[in-house]
Design a protein around this motif. Sequence first.
Motif, PDB file in Angstrom:
ATOM      1  N   THR A  15      14.860 133.642  28.989  1.00 46.08           N
ATOM      2  CA  THR A  15      13.580 134.677  28.464  1.00 46.08           C
ATOM      3  C   THR A  15      14.274 135.618  27.321  1.00 46.08           C
ATOM      4  O   THR A  15      13.757 136.223  26.564  1.00 46.08           O
ATOM      5  N   VAL A  16      15.741 136.028  27.909  1.00 48.23           N
ATOM      6  CA  VAL A  16      16.387 137.011  27.023  1.00 48.23           C
ATOM      7  C   VAL A  16      16.727 136.255  25.575  1.00 48.23           C
ATOM      8  O   VAL A  16      16.586 136.997  24.555  1.00 48.23           O
ATOM      9  N   ALA A  19      13.540 136.239  23.549  1.00 41.85           N
ATOM     10  CA  ALA A  19      13.648 137.462  22.579  1.00 41.85           C
ATOM     11  C   ALA A  19      14.457 137.512  21.603  1.00 41.85           C
ATOM     12  O   ALA A  19      13.815 138.036  20.485  1.00 41.85           O
ATOM     13  N   THR A  23      13.525 137.830  17.647  1.00 39.39           N
ATOM     14  CA  THR A  23      13.912 138.739  16.764  1.00 39.39           C
ATOM     15  C   THR A  23      14.711 138.161  15.455  1.00 39.39           C
ATOM     16  O   THR A  23      14.405 139.026  14.316  1.00 39.39           O
ATOM     17  N   LYS A  85       3.098 134.971  20.641  1.00 42.42           N
ATOM     18  CA  LYS A  85       3.978 135.664  21.291  1.00 42.42           C
ATOM     19  C   LYS A  85       3.230 136.530  22.489  1.00 42.42           C
ATOM     20  O   LYS A  85       3.423 136.551  23.649  1.00 42.42           O
ATOM     21  N   GLY A  89       3.114 136.185  26.552  1.00 38.90           N
ATOM     22  CA  GLY A  89       3.254 137.368  27.474  1.00 38.90           C
ATOM     23  C   GLY A  89       2.365 137.618  28.397  1.00 38.90           C
ATOM     24  O   GLY A  89       2.559 137.855  29.686  1.00 38.90           O
ATOM     25  N   VAL A 223      10.590 140.776  32.171  1.00 43.33           N
ATOM     26  CA  VAL A 223      11.410 141.276  31.040  1.00 43.33           C
ATOM     27  C   VAL A 223      10.984 140.363  29.851  1.00 43.33           C
ATOM     28  O   VAL A 223      10.558 140.888  28.754  1.00 43.33           O
ATOM     29  N   GLY A 224      11.125 139.007  29.832  1.00 36.75           N
ATOM     30  CA  GLY A 224      10.661 138.337  28.682  1.00 36.75           C
ATOM     31  C   GLY A 224       9.073 138.359  28.292  1.00 36.75           C
ATOM     32  O   GLY A 224       8.796 138.465  27.240  1.00 36.75           O
ATOM     33  N   VAL A 226       7.078 141.258  28.874  1.00 40.33           N
ATOM     34  CA  VAL A 226       7.018 142.501  28.224  1.00 40.33           C
ATOM     35  C   VAL A 226       7.234 142.454  26.762  1.00 40.33           C
ATOM     36  O   VAL A 226       6.867 142.909  25.831  1.00 40.33           O
ATOM     37  N   TYR A 227       8.595 141.871  26.492  1.00 40.84           N
ATOM     38  CA  TYR A 227       9.130 141.681  25.163  1.00 40.84           C
ATOM     39  C   TYR A 227       7.967 141.006  24.365  1.00 40.84           C
ATOM     40  O   TYR A 227       7.847 141.451  23.085  1.00 40.84           O
ATOM     41  N   LEU A 228       7.641 139.811  24.679  1.00 43.13           N
ATOM     42  CA  LEU A 228       6.651 139.104  24.013  1.00 43.13           C
ATOM     43  C   LEU A 228       5.525 139.717  23.600  1.00 43.13           C
ATOM     44  O   LEU A 228       4.725 139.613  22.690  1.00 43.13           O
TER      45      LEU A 228
END
Length: 230
Positions: A15-16, A19, A23, A85, A89, A223-224, A226-228
């Motif tokens: 998932t990192v 992200a 980006t 995205k 999420g 984490v993934g 929240v980023y999305l």
Amino acid sequence: MTIGVSKTGLPGANTVGIALFATALPAKESTGAMLLLLIVGDMLALWLYRRHADWPTLLRLAPSVLVGLLIGVAFLALVGDTGVKRTIGVVLLLLVALTLWRRRRPDPDGAIAAGRGTRTLYGSLGGFTTMVANAGGPVMGMYFLASRFSMKAFLGTAAWFFAIVNLAKVPFSVGLGLITPTTLAMDAMLVIPVLVGAAIGRWAISRLSQRIFDAVVIAFTVVGAVYLLF
């Protein structure tokens, strides 16, 4: 490197990678660029854990996963990057909440996860999210956690699941223009970091307890997600 780590030791770590790719590239194009690297990781995971798969679980998931894949193809053709995205999420955060709630209930044999409704929900969402954002790992990770798989059963079942699904996605990705000569050239340069990550993941899994393993899967999923979203 996160792709390699996720395939051999810490599911959800990619998932990192999702992200980071989103980006550096437009969200849709990033899925095609990641797909081929994920397949390299899948082959490594099969080599290590191919004997630990739970095949009855995989066969029961197949119909709903196929439906999710086809819905994902249509979604990619119709929806923009931001919509893709944010949808993923929201889905991931809801699944984390659902899984944590269910794990509080006594279910030593994974009976909840074995239910048809639960299987259909996770399977269809897994197919959908892996098609639109290569984010099926967190979804299926939640399902395998709910099934209370051991670490090796988790990794073996996930290895076969994603090897089959990711190969099935290639024709759709080519047809949607997500895999191009440019992405092939970029991926060729990134194979070595995938291999390095796989070695790190293999080293890490031998040193983790089941409790920490479960917590890491959930943490990477959050984490993934929240980023999305943001």
